[in-house]
Scaffold this motif. Sequence first.
Motif, PDB file in Angstrom:
ATOM      1  N   GLY A 140     -16.952  -7.937  -8.702  1.00  0.00           N
ATOM      2  CA  GLY A 140     -16.165  -6.794  -8.250  1.00  0.00           C
ATOM      3  C   GLY A 140     -15.495  -6.979  -6.906  1.00  0.00           C
ATOM      4  N   ALA A 141     -15.651  -8.157  -6.299  1.00  0.00           N
ATOM      5  CA  ALA A 141     -15.028  -8.387  -4.990  1.00  0.00           C
ATOM      6  C   ALA A 141     -13.604  -8.891  -5.160  1.00  0.00           C
ATOM      7  CB  ALA A 141     -15.842  -9.402  -4.183  1.00  0.00           C
ATOM      8  N   ALA A 142     -12.766  -8.580  -4.176  1.00  0.00           N
ATOM      9  CA  ALA A 142     -11.390  -9.074  -4.179  1.00  0.00           C
ATOM     10  C   ALA A 142     -11.005  -9.440  -2.754  1.00  0.00           C
ATOM     11  CB  ALA A 142     -10.431  -8.016  -4.721  1.00  0.00           C
ATOM     12  N   TYR A 143     -10.154 -10.444  -2.633  1.00  0.00           N
ATOM     13  CA  TYR A 143      -9.620 -10.792  -1.319  1.00  0.00           C
ATOM     14  C   TYR A 143      -8.493  -9.844  -0.945  1.00  0.00           C
ATOM     15  CZ  TYR A 143     -12.124 -15.246  -1.376  1.00  0.00           C
ATOM     16  OH  TYR A 143     -13.097 -16.207  -1.397  1.00  0.00           O
ATOM     17  N   LEU A 144      -8.437  -9.490   0.342  1.00  0.00           N
ATOM     18  CA  LEU A 144      -7.327  -8.704   0.882  1.00  0.00           C
ATOM     19  C   LEU A 144      -6.612  -9.547   1.923  1.00  0.00           C
ATOM     20  CD1 LEU A 144      -5.880  -5.873   1.362  1.00  0.00           C
ATOM     21  CD2 LEU A 144      -7.478  -5.617   3.279  1.00  0.00           C
ATOM     22  N   ALA A 145      -5.292  -9.726   1.751  1.00  0.00           N
ATOM     23  CA  ALA A 145      -4.483 -10.326   2.823  1.00  0.00           C
ATOM     24  C   ALA A 145      -3.606  -9.206   3.372  1.00  0.00           C
ATOM     25  CB  ALA A 145      -3.688 -11.509   2.301  1.00  0.00           C
ATOM     26  N   ALA A 146      -2.296  -9.192   3.053  1.00  0.00           N
ATOM     27  CA  ALA A 146      -1.465  -8.072   3.521  1.00  0.00           C
ATOM     28  C   ALA A 146      -1.712  -6.822   2.685  1.00  0.00           C
ATOM     29  CB  ALA A 146       0.009  -8.449   3.468  1.00  0.00           C
ATOM     30  N   GLY A 147      -2.054  -7.026   1.417  1.00  0.00           N
ATOM     31  CA  GLY A 147      -2.322  -5.880   0.545  1.00  0.00           C
ATOM     32  C   GLY A 147      -1.077  -5.266  -0.068  1.00  0.00           C
ATOM     33  N   THR A 148       0.089  -5.913   0.076  1.00  0.00           N
ATOM     34  CA  THR A 148       1.316  -5.268  -0.401  1.00  0.00           C
ATOM     35  C   THR A 148       1.311  -5.042  -1.907  1.00  0.00           C
ATOM     36  OG1 THR A 148       2.401  -7.426  -0.445  1.00  0.00           O
ATOM     37  CG2 THR A 148       2.812  -6.045   1.479  1.00  0.00           C
ATOM     38  N   ASN A 149       0.596  -5.863  -2.653  1.00  0.00           N
ATOM     39  CA  ASN A 149       0.437  -5.597  -4.087  1.00  0.00           C
ATOM     40  C   ASN A 149      -0.910  -4.950  -4.373  1.00  0.00           C
ATOM     41  OD1 ASN A 149       0.111  -7.571  -7.121  1.00  0.00           O
ATOM     42  ND2 ASN A 149       1.090  -5.589  -6.893  1.00  0.00           N
ATOM     43  N   LEU A 150      -1.976  -5.475  -3.756  1.00  0.00           N
ATOM     44  CA  LEU A 150      -3.320  -4.988  -4.080  1.00  0.00           C
ATOM     45  C   LEU A 150      -3.508  -3.514  -3.714  1.00  0.00           C
ATOM     46  CD1 LEU A 150      -6.157  -5.527  -5.122  1.00  0.00           C
ATOM     47  CD2 LEU A 150      -6.785  -6.344  -2.834  1.00  0.00           C
ATOM     48  N   VAL A 151      -3.057  -3.099  -2.527  1.00  0.00           N
ATOM     49  CA  VAL A 151      -3.254  -1.702  -2.125  1.00  0.00           C
ATOM     50  C   VAL A 151      -2.485  -0.766  -3.069  1.00  0.00           C
ATOM     51  CG1 VAL A 151      -2.864  -0.008  -0.273  1.00  0.00           C
ATOM     52  CG2 VAL A 151      -3.792  -2.264   0.268  1.00  0.00           C
ATOM     53  N   ASP A 152      -1.306  -1.207  -3.482  1.00  0.00           N
ATOM     54  CA  ASP A 152      -0.534  -0.434  -4.462  1.00  0.00           C
ATOM     55  C   ASP A 152      -1.317  -0.311  -5.770  1.00  0.00           C
ATOM     56  OD1 ASP A 152       1.739   0.869  -5.568  1.00  0.00           O
ATOM     57  OD2 ASP A 152       2.434  -1.023  -6.420  1.00  0.00           O
ATOM     58  N   LEU A 153      -1.880  -1.411  -6.229  1.00  0.00           N
ATOM     59  CA  LEU A 153      -2.667  -1.384  -7.474  1.00  0.00           C
ATOM     60  C   LEU A 153      -3.908  -0.516  -7.325  1.00  0.00           C
ATOM     61  CD1 LEU A 153      -2.380  -5.175  -8.372  1.00  0.00           C
ATOM     62  CD2 LEU A 153      -1.448  -3.293  -9.732  1.00  0.00           C
ATOM     63  N   MET A 154      -4.501  -0.527  -6.134  1.00  0.00           N
ATOM     64  CA  MET A 154      -5.694   0.297  -5.905  1.00  0.00           C
ATOM     65  C   MET A 154      -5.327   1.781  -5.869  1.00  0.00           C
ATOM     66  SD  MET A 154      -7.555  -2.219  -3.159  1.00  0.00           S
ATOM     67  CE  MET A 154      -8.832  -1.069  -2.665  1.00  0.00           C
ATOM     68  N   LYS A 155      -4.181   2.102  -5.272  1.00  0.00           N
ATOM     69  CA  LYS A 155      -3.741   3.504  -5.255  1.00  0.00           C
ATOM     70  C   LYS A 155      -3.534   4.035  -6.669  1.00  0.00           C
ATOM     71  CE  LYS A 155      -1.577   3.788  -0.716  1.00  0.00           C
ATOM     72  NZ  LYS A 155      -0.395   4.209   0.045  1.00  0.00           N
ATOM     73  N   GLY A 156      -3.066   3.152  -7.556  1.00  0.00           N
ATOM     74  CA  GLY A 156      -2.826   3.571  -8.925  1.00  0.00           C
ATOM     75  C   GLY A 156      -4.051   3.493  -9.818  1.00  0.00           C
ATOM     76  N   SER A 207       4.042   1.009   6.331  1.00  0.00           N
ATOM     77  CA  SER A 207       2.698   1.384   6.780  1.00  0.00           C
ATOM     78  C   SER A 207       1.873   2.013   5.663  1.00  0.00           C
ATOM     79  CB  SER A 207       2.774   2.335   7.980  1.00  0.00           C
ATOM     80  OG  SER A 207       3.449   3.537   7.651  1.00  0.00           O
ATOM     81  N   CYS A 208       2.516   2.417   4.551  1.00  0.00           N
ATOM     82  CA  CYS A 208       1.766   3.024   3.439  1.00  0.00           C
ATOM     83  C   CYS A 208       0.935   1.997   2.682  1.00  0.00           C
ATOM     84  CB  CYS A 208       2.715   3.735   2.476  1.00  0.00           C
ATOM     85  SG  CYS A 208       3.738   2.625   1.481  1.00  0.00           S
ATOM     86  N   LEU A 209       1.307   0.711   2.784  1.00  0.00           N
ATOM     87  CA  LEU A 209       0.564  -0.324   2.052  1.00  0.00           C
ATOM     88  C   LEU A 209      -0.371  -1.105   2.973  1.00  0.00           C
ATOM     89  CD1 LEU A 209       3.238  -1.795  -0.397  1.00  0.00           C
ATOM     90  CD2 LEU A 209       1.428  -0.142  -0.888  1.00  0.00           C
ATOM     91  N   ALA A 210      -0.434  -0.689   4.233  1.00  0.00           N
ATOM     92  CA  ALA A 210      -1.280  -1.398   5.194  1.00  0.00           C
ATOM     93  C   ALA A 210      -2.571  -0.596   5.392  1.00  0.00           C
ATOM     94  CB  ALA A 210      -0.541  -1.535   6.518  1.00  0.00           C
ATOM     95  N   LEU A 211      -3.702  -1.210   5.144  1.00  0.00           N
ATOM     96  CA  LEU A 211      -4.958  -0.525   5.436  1.00  0.00           C
ATOM     97  C   LEU A 211      -5.177  -0.547   6.945  1.00  0.00           C
ATOM     98  CD1 LEU A 211      -7.358  -1.806   2.613  1.00  0.00           C
ATOM     99  CD2 LEU A 211      -6.166   0.397   2.756  1.00  0.00           C
ATOM    100  N   ALA A 212      -5.470   0.618   7.509  1.00  0.00           N
ATOM    101  CA  ALA A 212      -5.626   0.706   8.960  1.00  0.00           C
ATOM    102  C   ALA A 212      -6.715  -0.239   9.451  1.00  0.00           C
ATOM    103  CB  ALA A 212      -5.956   2.153   9.355  1.00  0.00           C
ATOM    104  N   ILE A 213      -7.784  -0.312   8.689  1.00  0.00           N
ATOM    105  CA  ILE A 213      -8.952  -1.072   9.132  1.00  0.00           C
ATOM    106  C   ILE A 213      -8.637  -2.558   9.305  1.00  0.00           C
ATOM    107  CG2 ILE A 213      -9.848  -1.530   6.815  1.00  0.00           C
ATOM    108  CD1 ILE A 213     -12.611  -0.879   7.929  1.00  0.00           C
ATOM    109  N   SER A 214      -7.672  -3.050   8.528  1.00  0.00           N
ATOM    110  CA  SER A 214      -7.349  -4.475   8.638  1.00  0.00           C
ATOM    111  C   SER A 214      -6.344  -4.744   9.760  1.00  0.00           C
ATOM    112  CB  SER A 214      -6.825  -5.010   7.298  1.00  0.00           C
ATOM    113  OG  SER A 214      -5.601  -4.417   6.981  1.00  0.00           O
ATOM    114  N   HIS A 215      -5.917  -3.700  10.471  1.00  0.00           N
ATOM    115  CA  HIS A 215      -4.987  -3.886  11.580  1.00  0.00           C
ATOM    116  C   HIS A 215      -5.620  -3.585  12.930  1.00  0.00           C
ATOM    117  CE1 HIS A 215      -2.186  -4.096   8.242  1.00  0.00           C
ATOM    118  NE2 HIS A 215      -1.379  -4.708   9.068  1.00  0.00           N
ATOM    119  N   ASP A 216      -6.928  -3.719  12.986  1.00  0.00           N
ATOM    120  CA  ASP A 216      -7.653  -3.562  14.244  1.00  0.00           C
ATOM    121  C   ASP A 216      -7.029  -4.495  15.293  1.00  0.00           C
ATOM    122  OD1 ASP A 216      -9.549  -2.820  16.039  1.00  0.00           O
ATOM    123  OD2 ASP A 216     -11.220  -3.909  15.120  1.00  0.00           O
ATOM    124  N   GLY A 217      -6.688  -3.935  16.441  1.00  0.00           N
ATOM    125  CA  GLY A 217      -6.133  -4.762  17.521  1.00  0.00           C
ATOM    126  C   GLY A 217      -4.621  -4.878  17.511  1.00  0.00           C
ATOM    127  N   ALA A 218      -3.957  -4.295  16.512  1.00  0.00           N
ATOM    128  CA  ALA A 218      -2.506  -4.467  16.392  1.00  0.00           C
ATOM    129  C   ALA A 218      -1.741  -3.589  17.382  1.00  0.00           C
ATOM    130  CB  ALA A 218      -2.069  -4.145  14.965  1.00  0.00           C
TER     131      ALA A 218
END
Lengths: 352, 165
Positions: A23-39, B61-72
Amino acid sequence: MKTFDYVRPATIPEAVAAASAPGAAYLAAGTNLVDLMKGGIAQPGRLVDIGHLPGLDRIEHMPDGGVRIGALVRNADLAYDRDFARRFPAVAEALLSGASPQLRNAATVGGNLMQRTRCAYFYDLASACNKREPGSGCDALGGENRLHAVLGWSESCIATHPSDFCVPLVALNATVEIEGAAGRREVPVESFHRLPDGHPERDSVLEPGELITGVRLPAEAAGFAGHARYLKVRERTSYAFAVVSAVAALRIEDGAIAEARIALGGVALKPWRVRDAEASLADARPDAPAFREAARIALADARPSGENGFKIELARRIVTRALTLAAAGTPDRVPALPASPFAPVPGELSHV
Amino acid sequence: MSFSITLTVNEVARTVTLDDPRVTLLDLLRERLDLTGTKKGCDRGQCGACTVLVDGRRINSCLALAISHDGAQIRTIEGLAKGDELHPVQAAFIAHDGFQCGFCTPGQIMSAVGLIEEAQAGADPERVREGMSGNLCRCAAYAGITRAVLDAQERMAGAGRKDAA
C-alpha cells in the motif's frame, strides 16, 4: 482523499525499505499522484516522500558522451538545459509540448515515467476498469474510445500511455536506473512500461519498493541532434495530451539516411517504437516516398479498438510529417509552439 | 499524528502545525494563513487559478502537499505590491484590461511573474501565449493578458527591475 501515513526518508535505502510495505507509494512532485488521490483512484496507505533525497536532481554529462538525468530533475529544468537541449533536441521539444509551464516546473523525470493513463474510465470510479480494479472489466471497450489505443491493446485494456517525454526516450535507447531491496538494475525505457497482457493493473516492470533513481541517454543518441523532431496532434493548440504523436530522428550522411529512429505516442499502452519502419529507411534518400513507406510499415499492425480507426491514418501522416521535418533539420531553438502540427512543412509534403 | 512545518510566505516565516498530511499548499494558504488571494478553481491542476511561486518557480499549489514543502519560500499575490505601489504586472493587467470577472487573475499574475522570471518567452507574443497556457480565463481576456505580460516585461527590463519579480 483517503488519509495516509507520511514518511520522509533521508537516504535511498531508507526510501526503498519504507516503500516496500504493502500500500505504499512514492511521492515526488505529486502532480499526477495527488490528482489521482483526490479522485480516489489511488489510495496509498503510506506516502514515501522522496522529494528531499539528495543527489537525484542533477543532469550529468558523462565522460563517454552519455547523459545521466536524476529522477528528481524537473521537466522544465531538463528542457531548458542548454547542453541537453542542443544534444537531444527532440527530447526537449517533447517535454515542452507536454502539460503546462506550472506542471513542468514541478513534475519530475521519474514521475513522468510513472504517470498513469488518462483514460476517462480509469478516472471514473463508477466505471469498470481492469487497470484500476483487476477483473472488473473495461468500460472503454464499446464506450467513448476515439482516443484509445490502436496498437498493442487487448480486450482487458485499450488505454494509452500519456507521456510525451518517453516517446523520444525509447527512440534514443534510453535506460532507467532502478534501486530496489535487491540492489540496482537498469532497464531500457522501451521495456519499462507493460502492455495489458493479462495484468493491465501493472503499468511497469517495477517490483514493490523499487525506485527510479535516474534515466540515461547513451552518447550515440546525440548523433541524431541535427535531424530530430517531435510532432504531436492535440485537440487544442496547447496544454493537452496527444491524440497521436511521433518522434523522428535521422542520421544523414552524404545525402542518404545512415540510421533512422521512429517512435509513436498516444497509440498504445506504452511508447511505441517501430524498428521495421526504421530499418526501411536505412541507406534510403530522405524523400517523400521513403517516408510514406516507413509510415505505412509503422502502422501495419494497427487496428481500431473502437471509434478510433482515424488514428491509424492520422498516425501515418504524423510519422511522415515528423520524418519530413526531421530531414529538413532541427531548428536552432524549440519552436514557439513545440511539436505543433500547424507549423509549415517544407517541400512536397506540405499538404500531407 | 501531527506535523509542524515552517514556510517563508511573502518573506515572513510562518510555522504551521498540521494534524492531517492531506492538506495542500493551496488550502494551507487559504484556510490556515488567511491568504485568500490565491484561488481554488478546479483543484486538479488544470486551470492555474492556484498558481504561486515556490522557491521562485510558478507551480499549481492545489497539487502540492503542504507537508512536502517544509522549508520552502512561497510568494503569493498578496506579496507583490509594495504598500500602495502595485507590482508592474499588476499595473499592466489593469492598464490592458487583462481580466473581466477577476477570479483567475491572481493565478494569471503569479504565472506572468514566473514567466518573466524564467526569461524564455522574450517579446514574442506566441511564446508568451504558450507560456501562459497553464492559466485558463473563462471570460477569455486572453488578448489583454498577453498585452499586459509583454508590456510589464518590457517595463521591468527597462527599469532594470528584474529583481522586482
